[in-house]
Design an enzyme around this catalytic site. Structure first.
Site, short mmCIF file in Angstrom:
data_model
loop_
_atom_site.label_atom_id
_atom_site.label_comp_id
_atom_site.label_asym_id
_atom_site.label_seq_id
_atom_site.Cartn_x
_atom_site.Cartn_y
_atom_site.Cartn_z
N GLY A 762 0.80 -1.22 0.00
CA GLY A 762 0.00 0.00 0.00
C GLY A 762 0.83 1.26 0.00
O GLY A 762 0.58 2.20 -0.75
N THR A 1039 -5.84 5.03 0.64
CA THR A 1039 -5.79 4.75 -0.81
C THR A 1039 -4.76 3.68 -1.14
O THR A 1039 -4.90 2.98 -2.13
CB THR A 1039 -5.46 6.03 -1.60
OG1 THR A 1039 -4.25 6.58 -1.08
CG2 THR A 1039 -6.57 7.05 -1.47
N CYS A 1040 -3.73 3.56 -0.28
CA CYS A 1040 -2.72 2.55 -0.57
C CYS A 1040 -3.29 1.14 -0.47
O CYS A 1040 -2.78 0.21 -1.09
CB CYS A 1040 -1.54 2.71 0.37
SG CYS A 1040 -1.99 2.64 2.10
N MET A 1041 -4.35 0.98 0.33
CA MET A 1041 -4.98 -0.34 0.49
C MET A 1041 -6.36 -0.41 -0.14
O MET A 1041 -7.06 -1.39 0.00
CB MET A 1041 -5.11 -0.68 1.98
CG MET A 1041 -3.79 -0.73 2.73
SD MET A 1041 -2.66 -1.98 2.08
CE MET A 1041 -3.56 -3.46 2.47
#
Length: 1072
Positions: A762, A1039-1041
């Protein structure tokens, strides 16, 4: 054993036939056979001895009699000389008989000269005797004497130190073959009949061969071509050449005699290698000859093509003579003669492609393919150089303005389809000979701009048919489209037409701007002069050509390969003529494949820019991509190196075999289609291919399934405030040469402390997304915005950053990494810049200028169609550049400031201006960016897509967000499930969102407002909703995940308001 017949002793076995073995019979037969052969050999020797003795006795007897006759001849001549009286007819007849009996060139040349002198004293008398109907013997004698005189002259000049005068021999030939003299003495018809008999015998006995020898040795060296004889001897020899030609102009001469004269002229003077006297004097003089029978020469070359070699020298001669003696379309004979002329040119221009193949090597072969044969070619090096020089002269003559104009006018006036076929054969030979023929040769590019010709040519291509066994006619285009091999005769009928059409139409399309191509209202008047086909006709035309291309792929890689490779067969059987024919056929088919694919790609590029074909027009259902085992699918150029269209199978090296087994025919065809015609495969399937290729590459470089968190990887720590600077330093090629490895990122906050959290993928995605946004930010200076707010490299970046290529290389690598990791990033790149990335060549043409500067594009179009005086606009070949407030003038070409733009050079100005803006200014930036991109993802993979499709690969598709698809592929955690009341309220609210609001939600959670290319099942990690506690909080996201942290709202209105506030607030990234 005992016998029971009363005898108590064994009788000894006795053989009364002698002490022989089992092989006695064979030995006897062999001995008898040998003795028979020996007797046969003795008889043959005896008979041969008798024959040899008889021949020797005959020879010796003849020699003795010849000696006696020679003595008698000399005695008679002395008597005549003493009496100072010319010999009477009887005496002269007797002397001529003796001379004809014993004549040999070595001993009797002087005697021949004496007899010739006697005949020259009364030429009229002897011409009358020879022409008399009862004087056939005398006619034969005159023929023989003339033949001996011609041969004597040819032999005399070949002897070293020979000072013998040729005057008498030249004079007798001149007098006894003069048309004027014979007609004055015998009358017109009888004189022609006499000369016909005379020259028939002379020509059959090597008359022109001896004359050619005289010309080569007796005409002095010349500085330049001239029709005026340099010496009286040269004039006399030229007269000997023209004497037979005078007879052809007579209407009473039969066609067979005409054929004999012209055939002999071609075989011995026009077709062999041209010496300096023939090239610089004889041919120019023949060109000026008013009665030269050029029409008959063409007919003879057509009729006796098997007897007259179609050499380069003959082509030079025909083109030289044609200038004065033949005007296509205006000469006597009309279409029939034009057809013969073009057919002869077609057969002669075959030498162009042959010579260029042997001199430059086949354009389709690699450097080391045919080196073993170079030794045998060294012997002919000098002659090849000279022939190439003559060949270039022939091509220059063929492309002279006057000749091209008259030829095109004649073809326009002709309605014979065979004329079109022959002209296409000539053009095809030129196209095969030179890679840039279409731009180099006037005949070709003039034809390209004749819409009527292209329309007729396409109609002719559609009408060329093959009669089947059942009597029905099948168009040959359909035969090619099905991948069915054709006979050489059918190939010769269709391939030149199709190759010429594709080459010419490709050139025309490249010069038309969109308003001309699409026949817009403001250019409707120019349609008649530029675009040969309306859009309604282009749709079926492009469909047909697409099917032809797919058929050519099947023909290029046939299902059944020969069990014995060509080089092995050559080693066993030696080099034979068929091998050269097959190589020429290979070149012909390879060229057809190249130009047909090129035209289809151009039509498709136009359709992308401004669609004129229906949906699904370019997709082919017959192309099946084997995606059941993506890991088995490879698309690397070096794998296709051994599989060239129509070239057969090359030998594999050990290294190549270590990469894997040879590809099957089906795999080779699929790879060829994806490389040459990727658009016939649906975009979704190509995306699957692209992702399967990346998956296989990831298995090699990351191996995450078997070595999770193990093996080689990239670990990088970057400060969030200096994201670009740190990444540029730590991910440089020197520090991280391989960017395809697994990457783990540690972000450092403003305070200099490591941010919380372990990168399981992420953080890396967040880092990559932010890095790209920073790198492409116009405020950083590496990229600029077009009028449509699309990004392209900054032309003036050299004023901001000194080593800018390193930065563009780095940004290219980072974008490649994003594609490699299937990370969508919203980067609106300019169309022309995307075209540079996916194109085979880095440069783009004037048609892409609209995506960079639409105002300049419209201005250049205005200049192209400007009907006033272009000079009044005050333009020159320069361009003004504003560089950080300073104005600089750049020249578009050397000395451009002093070259005004006029009506004649405005097209050049338009193309140079477009090239400057699109290519020259940003060439270094684009090349570095492209190299960086290729460092991570092979460009061959990206070349499966066009510019708009690449934008979709980078940023996702501009399609509505499918809520149902998103719902089916969403995970829940922290206490949520699909039937939770809050989740039900959430999906109800989202379903009532507008598409813009749905995109805002998607951007809030995934950092990209566009859905994944193949649906939300491809989103990695999957879209997830996590329980986030009490209702007094706003929804947040990681947002990374791809994680939405949603509080447990119980009222729909509150959930809607808070969700909209969160997704529209534009807040930054921070851990919640």
């Amino acid at each position: 054993m005992y016998s029971f017949e009363g005898e108590f002793r064994r009788k000894p076995q006795q053989n009364l036939s002698g002490a022989s073995k089992k092989q006695e019979r064979n030995e006897l037969l062999q001995r008898a056979q040998n003795e028979r052969h020996k007797r046969e050999e003795q008889r043959r020797r005896y008979n041969s001895t008798i024959l040899i003795q008889a021949f020797v006795r005959g020879f010796l007897t003849r020699q003795r009699y010849k000696k006696l006759e020679r003595i008698a001849f000399d005695v008679r001549v002395q008597e005549c000389n003493h009496s100072r009286q010319p010999p009477d007819d009887k005496t002269l007849t007797e002397l001529i008989q003796k001379l004809l009996f014993f004549y040999t060139e070595k001993e009797d040349a002087s005697r021949l000269v004496w007899v010739s002198q006697q005949l020259l004293k009364q030429p009229e008398h002897f011409i009358m005797i020879a022409a008399d109907s009862s004087g056939d013997v005398w006619a034969w004698r005159v023929c023989r004497l003339l033949q001996m005189n011609v041969a004597h002259m040819a032999a005399a000049i070949q002897q070293l130190n020979s000072k013998e005068s040729l005057a008498v021999s030249l004079r007798i030939v001149e007098v006894f073959t003069s048309l004027e003299t014979c007609q004055r003495i015998l009358g017109e018809s009888k004189g022609i009949a006499y000369l016909t008999y005379l020259f028939t015998n002379l020509l059959n006995n090597g008359y022109f061969e001896d004359v050619r020898c005289l010309i080569d040795n007796k005409v002095p060296p010349l500085l330049e071509a001239s029709s005026q004889p340099p010496t009286p001897m040269a004039a006399c020899l030229f007269d000997m050449v023209t004497r037979p030609l005078q007879l052809i102009s007579s209407s009473t001469v039969n066609l067979e005699f005409n054929g004999l004269i012209l055939r002999a002229l071609c075989q011995h003077i026009l077709a062999p290698q041209l010496t300096e006297p023939v090239k610089l004097f004889i041919i120019p003089a023949l060109a000026e000859l008013s009665y030269f029978p050029f029409r008959q020469l063409l007919e003879v070359l057509k009729q006796y093509a098997h007897a007259v070699p179609a050499t380069t020298w003959l082509m030079f001669t025909v083109l030289s003579l044609e200038k004065k003696h033949f005007v296509p379309g205006q000469s006597v004979g009309g279409d029939g003669l034009l057809l013969i002329y073009l057919q002869i040119l077609a057969s002669l221009t075959v030498n162009i492609s042959k010579m260029y193949m042997t001199s430059h090597g086949s354009s389709h072969e690699s450097v080391g393919d045919s080196d073993f044969d170079s030794g045998s070619e060294m012997d002919h090096e000098d002659s090849n150089v000279e022939e190439l020089h003559v060949l270039e002269q022939c091509i220059e003559m063929l492309n002279e303005s006057s000749r091209v104009q008259t030829l095109l006018l004649a073809v326009d006036q002709s309605e014979d389809p065979h004329v079109l076929q022959a002209l296409c054969q000539v053009c095809h030979n030129l196209l095969i000979a030179h890679k840039l023929a279409i731009h180099k040769y006037k005949l070709l590019y003039m034809l390209a701009f004749k819409p009527t010709f292209l329309r007729h040519l396409w109609s002719a291509i559609l009408s060329v048919c093959q009669t089947s066994l059942f009597g029905s006619a099948t168009p040959l285009l359909h035969v090619i489209s099905r991948g069915i091999p054709m006979s050489p005769e059918d190939s010769d009928r269709i391939v030149p037409l199709l190759a010429v059409f594709c080459s010419l139409f490709s050139l025309l399309i490249a010069t038309l701007h969109d308003s001309e191509f699409y026949a817009d209202d403001n250019h409707s008047g120019s349609l008649l002069t530029t675009m040969p086909f309306p859009l309604s006709a282009l749709v079926p035309l492009s469909l047909t050509l697409k099917e032809v291309c797919l058929g050519l792929v099947e023909l290029a890689f046939p299902d059944s390969r020969p069990s014995v490779r060509d080089d092995y067969r050559t080693a066993v059987h030696g080099r034979e003529q068929p091998s050269t024919v097959s190589s020429q056929d290979t070149q012909m088919w390879s060229h057809l494949f190249k130009v047909t694919v090129g035209l289809v790609r151009q039509l498709h590029a136009r359709d992308i820019r401004r669609p004129f074909c229906p949906d699904g027009h370019w997709i082919s259902k017959q192309v099946v991509i084997p995606l059941d085992k993506p890991s088995d699918f490879t698309l690397r150029r070096h794998r296709l190196r051994n599989y060239r269209p129509f070239q057969g199978l090359r030998a594999f090296t050990r290294e190549e075999l270590e990469e894997g087994p040879p590809l099957s025919t089906k795999e080779v065809r699929t790879m060829t289609i994806l490389r040459e015609l990727p658009f016939v495969v649906a975009f979704q399937k190509r995306v699957l291919v692209f992702q399967s290729l990346i998956l296989k590459d990831k298995m090699e470089h990351q191996g995450e399934h078997s070595h999770f968190l193990q093996g080689p990887n990239i670990q990088v720590s970057v400060r969030r405030n200096y994201l670009y600077e740190d990444a540029f330093d730590k991910l440089s090629p020197e520090n991280e040469p391989e960017l395809r490895l697994k990457m783990r990122v540690q972000l450092v906050n403003v305070a200099g402390m490591d941010e919380a959290g372990v990168d399981g993928g992420g953080v890396f995605r967040e880092f990559l997304s932010e890095l790209l946004k920073t790198a492409f930010d116009p405020n950083r200076g590496f990229f600029r915005l077009t009028k449509d707010n699309q990004l392209y490299p900054n032309p003036n970046v050299h004023l901001l950053v000194e080593d800018f290529p390193r930065h563009y290389y780095f940004i290219g690598r980072v974008l490649g990494k994003a594609l490699y990791e299937n990370l969508l990033v919203e980067l609106p790149l300019a169309e022309f810049f995307l075209s540079k990335l996916v194109g085979r060549h880095s440069d783009v043409d004037v048609h892409h200028l609209a995506s960079l500067d639409p105002i300049m594009y419209r201005s250049l179009l205005f200049l192209k169609s400007f009907e006033g005086d272009v000079a009044d606009l005050g333009l020159d070949f320069t361009v003004l550049n504003d560089e950080l407030g300073e104005t600089r003038v750049d020249e578009l070409k050397p000395g451009g400031a002093n070259i005004p733009v006029t009506a004649s050079n405005r097209i050049e100005y338009i193309h140079l201006m477009a090239d400057y803006k699109l290519n020259k200014q940003i060439r270094a930036q684009c090349n570095a960016f492209k190299q960086g991109l290729a460092n991570v993802i092979p460009l061959e993979w990206l070349q499966m897509f066009n510019n708009k499709e690449l934008q979709v690969l980078i940023s996702g598709a501009q399609i509505p967000v499918d809520v149902e698809d998103l719902k089916q592929h969403t995970n829940y955690t922290g206490g949520y499930a699909s039937d939770h009341p809050t989740i039900r309220l959430f999906w109800k609210v989202v379903e009532n969102f507008t598409d813009l609001q749905r995109r805002q939600l998607l951007k809030f959670v995934t950092s990209c407002s566009r859905p994944p290319l193949l649906g939300f099942k491809e989103l990695d990690p999957p879209f997830c909703i996590q329980h986030a506690g009490s209702v007094d909080r706003l929804p947040t996201a990681s947002t990374c995940m791809n994680l939405l942290k949603l509080p447990e709202f119980v009222e729909e209105a509150i959930l809607r308001d808070k969700l909209l506030y969160a997704i529209q607030a534009g807040a930054g990234f921070e851990l919640s």
